[in-house]
Design an enzyme around this catalytic site. Structure first.
Site, PDB file in Angstrom:
ATOM      1  N   LYS A 103       5.405   1.727  -3.123  1.00 10.69           N
ATOM      2  CA  LYS A 103       5.320   3.083  -3.684  1.00 10.69           C
ATOM      3  C   LYS A 103       5.594   3.004  -5.178  1.00 10.69           C
ATOM      4  CE  LYS A 103       4.738   7.395  -2.271  1.00 10.69           C
ATOM      5  NZ  LYS A 103       4.027   7.900  -1.072  1.00 10.69           N
ATOM      6  N   GLY A 110      -2.686   8.349  -4.260  1.00  9.29           N
ATOM      7  CA  GLY A 110      -2.039   9.574  -4.718  1.00  9.29           C
ATOM      8  C   GLY A 110      -0.781   9.917  -3.931  1.00  9.29           C
ATOM      9  N   ASP A 111      -0.058  10.877  -4.439  1.00  8.97           N
ATOM     10  CA  ASP A 111       1.096  11.497  -3.776  1.00  8.97           C
ATOM     11  C   ASP A 111       1.340  12.777  -4.590  1.00  8.97           C
ATOM     12  OD1 ASP A 111       3.327  10.767  -1.637  1.00  8.97           O
ATOM     13  OD2 ASP A 111       4.400  11.654  -3.301  1.00  8.97           O
ATOM     14  N   LYS A 142       5.453   3.330   8.392  1.00 12.78           N
ATOM     15  CA  LYS A 142       4.284   4.210   8.539  1.00 12.78           C
ATOM     16  C   LYS A 142       3.006   3.371   8.574  1.00 12.78           C
ATOM     17  CE  LYS A 142       4.088   7.501   5.467  1.00 12.78           C
ATOM     18  NZ  LYS A 142       3.744   8.368   4.311  1.00 12.78           N
ATOM     19  N   SER A 178      -6.854   5.720   3.692  1.00 15.06           N
ATOM     20  CA  SER A 178      -6.892   4.844   2.520  1.00 15.06           C
ATOM     21  C   SER A 178      -7.270   3.421   2.940  1.00 15.06           C
ATOM     22  CB  SER A 178      -5.526   4.807   1.831  1.00 15.06           C
ATOM     23  OG  SER A 178      -5.337   5.923   1.001  1.00 15.06           O
ATOM     24  N   ASN A 208      -2.236  19.083  -1.534  1.00 11.71           N
ATOM     25  CA  ASN A 208      -3.233  18.364  -0.755  1.00 11.71           C
ATOM     26  C   ASN A 208      -2.921  18.383   0.750  1.00 11.71           C
ATOM     27  OD1 ASN A 208      -3.737  15.377   0.479  1.00 11.71           O
ATOM     28  ND2 ASN A 208      -5.494  16.097  -0.696  1.00 11.71           N
ATOM     29  N   LYS A 249       0.862  -1.192   0.000  1.00 12.38           N
ATOM     30  CA  LYS A 249       0.000   0.000   0.000  1.00 12.38           C
ATOM     31  C   LYS A 249       0.888   1.227   0.000  1.00 12.38           C
ATOM     32  CE  LYS A 249      -3.894   2.188   0.250  1.00 12.38           C
ATOM     33  NZ  LYS A 249      -3.436   2.897  -0.980  1.00 12.38           N
ATOM     34  N   GLN A 282       7.204   3.800   3.877  1.00 15.88           N
ATOM     35  CA  GLN A 282       5.802   3.373   3.914  1.00 15.88           C
ATOM     36  C   GLN A 282       5.619   2.099   4.744  1.00 15.88           C
ATOM     37  OE1 GLN A 282       3.867   5.502   1.489  1.00 15.88           O
ATOM     38  NE2 GLN A 282       2.241   4.996   2.903  1.00 15.88           N
TER      39      GLN A 282
END
Ligand code: NDP
Ligand code: 2IT
Length: 443
Positions: free
Chosen positions: A125, A164-165, A113, A375, A239, A89, A110
């Site tokens: 990613k 998104g990023d 996290k 998410s 964002n 993810k 990630q």
């Protein structure tokens, strides 16, 4: 030489030229050292050697045709780093600077996290060196369709779920979702950050910024303080930055600056956020236009946003945007707390300055985890074929950020580095992944 140092040296030798990945790995490995030393079984199982090697790295050609009829070729990436605790993810970044080192650093971050969110998601990613800036909607659509025409075979609702990023928001996710569905015939939660009419979750748009402020609020509260009456400087105008600014304002703070890649604004009365939201997300304009809207505000070209005096700084643009010199300036100007909305925005030297000066410092993998956590809530709603209300999702997000704060604070205390949330977040995130990897054997 310690096991950690040995692995780090091997990693540096093997990944030459990948400065961002080496930086991210150095931060994690050096801070988890005490807990690795306390578990000798990790070394026998080559746990760290496996942890720093992605399970899979995919690089591919993305050809597309621009509005003038010219053929363009970009490079696509997906790094599936670790699936010990759930399907891969993590977001997709579209920015001209994207390369394997940047995607690997983001994928590595990630893992920890996502572990901190307490939800069942692994780390991954991806992205491309495509630059959406200045492209027409049709060009962005054609690029996204071409990108997904290769990516679709590597992802799925239970295998790998991108989002998104930088440079990837609702528009891009929607185009990619449409193409995935067209190729596979599957209506499944394969991407998050979707539109609300086709499986998206309420609060996902606001989640990273809101979550950042919830976590910093928790950190301030533990120190007997709050956002009330504080002056806040935020970098970025995307964002994460905009919704962090909204939430900080709601909690009684005054946000006096935002930045983009060309410059920054300083509005001592507090930034007009509704104007910026419309400018950046609907008109896709530049912050330099803010002065036309509000002549009393200042606009400055270039970096320099950290020279503005503030109580709280929230870097929300990109990696290594806050240097040692910036950190010293912030400290000298009386900054008391820093929360990282972007991924790895502070250099290792800047973090050192904050910790040495007892600035309350919330590291990215804890502070910006609210986006990916929401998410994961979107994935749950998709699997269950239902949707929760704004308040329900917001309450869950808030609860997750409070628990992340508590976990990183108590891990820091347990390992003798009380108040060092960099170490605390890394240790707490690492331990869950380590336990899962140890249980699953040599894979
Ligand atoms: P956006 O694309 O929405 O906004 C990015 C903002 O940062 C823009 O204002 C952009 O300016 C600025 N920026 C980007 N690159 C640079 C650069 N090299 N130098 C200066 N400014 C730059 O992205 P997000 O807000 O989604 O992402 C911001 C950060 O937050 C990233 O580090 C991302 O990884 C991280 N993050 C995002 C999450 C999410 O849910 N979206 C979740 C967790 C972390 P310009 O428009 O001029 O390019
Ligand atoms: O860095 C990040 O956590 C994100 N860009 C969000 C990832 C996600 O899957 O929502």
């Amino acid at each position: 030489m310690s096991y950690v140092q040995n692995v780090l040296n091997g990693l540096i030798a093997k990944n030459q030229g990948q400065a961002e990945f080496i930086q991210a790995a150095t931060e994690v490995l050096t801070t988890i050292e005490p807990c690795v030393a306390a578990n000798p079984a990790y070394e026998k199982a080559a746990l760290l050697e496996r942890l720093v090697e992605p399970e899979r790295q995919i690089m591919f050609r993305v050809p597309w045709i621009d509005d003038k009829g010219n053929v363009q070729v970009n490079r696509g990436f997906r790094v599936q780093f670790n699936s010990a605790i759930g399907p891969y993810k993590g977001g997709l970044r579209f920015h001209p600077s994207v390369n394997l080192s940047i995607i690997k650093f983001l994928g590595f971050e990630q893992i920890f996290k996502n572990s901190l969110t307490t939800l069942p998601i692994g780390g991954g990613k991806g992205g491309s060196d495509f630059d959406p800036k200045g492209k027409s909607d049709n060009e962005v659509m054609r690029f996204c369709q071409s990108f997904m025409t290769e990516l679709y075979r590597h992802i799925g609702a239970d295998t790998d779920v991108p989002a998104g990023d930088i440079g990837v928001g609702g528009r891009e996710v929607a185009y990619m979702y449409g193409q995935y569905k067209r190729i596979t015939g599957l209506y499944e939660g394969v991407l998050t950050g979707k539109g609300l009419t086709f499986g998206g979750s309420l609060v996902r748009t606001e989640a990273t910024g809101y979550g950042l402020v919830y976590l910093v609020q928790e950190m301030l509260q533990a120190a007997g303080d709050s956002f009330e009456g504080k002056t806040v400087v935020i970098s970025g105008a995307g964002n994460v930055a905009v919704y962090a600014a909204y939430k900080a304002t709601q909690l009684g703070a005054k946000v006096v600056s935002l930045s983009d890649s060309t410059g920054y604004i300083y509005d001592k009365d507090g930034v007009d956020l509704a104007y910026v939201e419309d400018l950046k997300f609907n008109k896709r304009g530049r912050l330099s236009e803010y002065k036309n809207h509000k002549p009393s505000a200042e606009y400055h070209d270039g970096k320099g946003v950290w020279n503005i005096p503030c109580d709280i700084a929230l870097p929300c643009a990109t990696q290594n945007e806050l240097t040692e010199a910036d950190a010293k300036t912030l400290v000298a100007n009386g900054c008391k707390a820093v929360g990282e909305g972007a991924n790895m925005p502070s250099t290792l030297e800047a973090i050192d300055v904050f910790l040495k000066n007892k600035v309350l410092f919330a590291p990215a993998k804890a502070a910006n985890a609210g986006g990916v956590a929401t998410s994961a809530l979107e994935m749950s709603q998709n699997s269950a074929r239902l949707s929760w209300t704004f308040d329900e999702v917001d309450a869950k997000l808030h609860g997750i950020m409070v628990s992340i704060y508590n976990n990183m604070a108590s891990a820091a205390k347990e390992y003798g580095v009380e108040g060092n949330f960099v170490a605390g977040a890394n240790i707490a995130g690492f331990l869950k992944v380590a336990e899962a990897m140890m249980a699953q054997g040599i894979v």
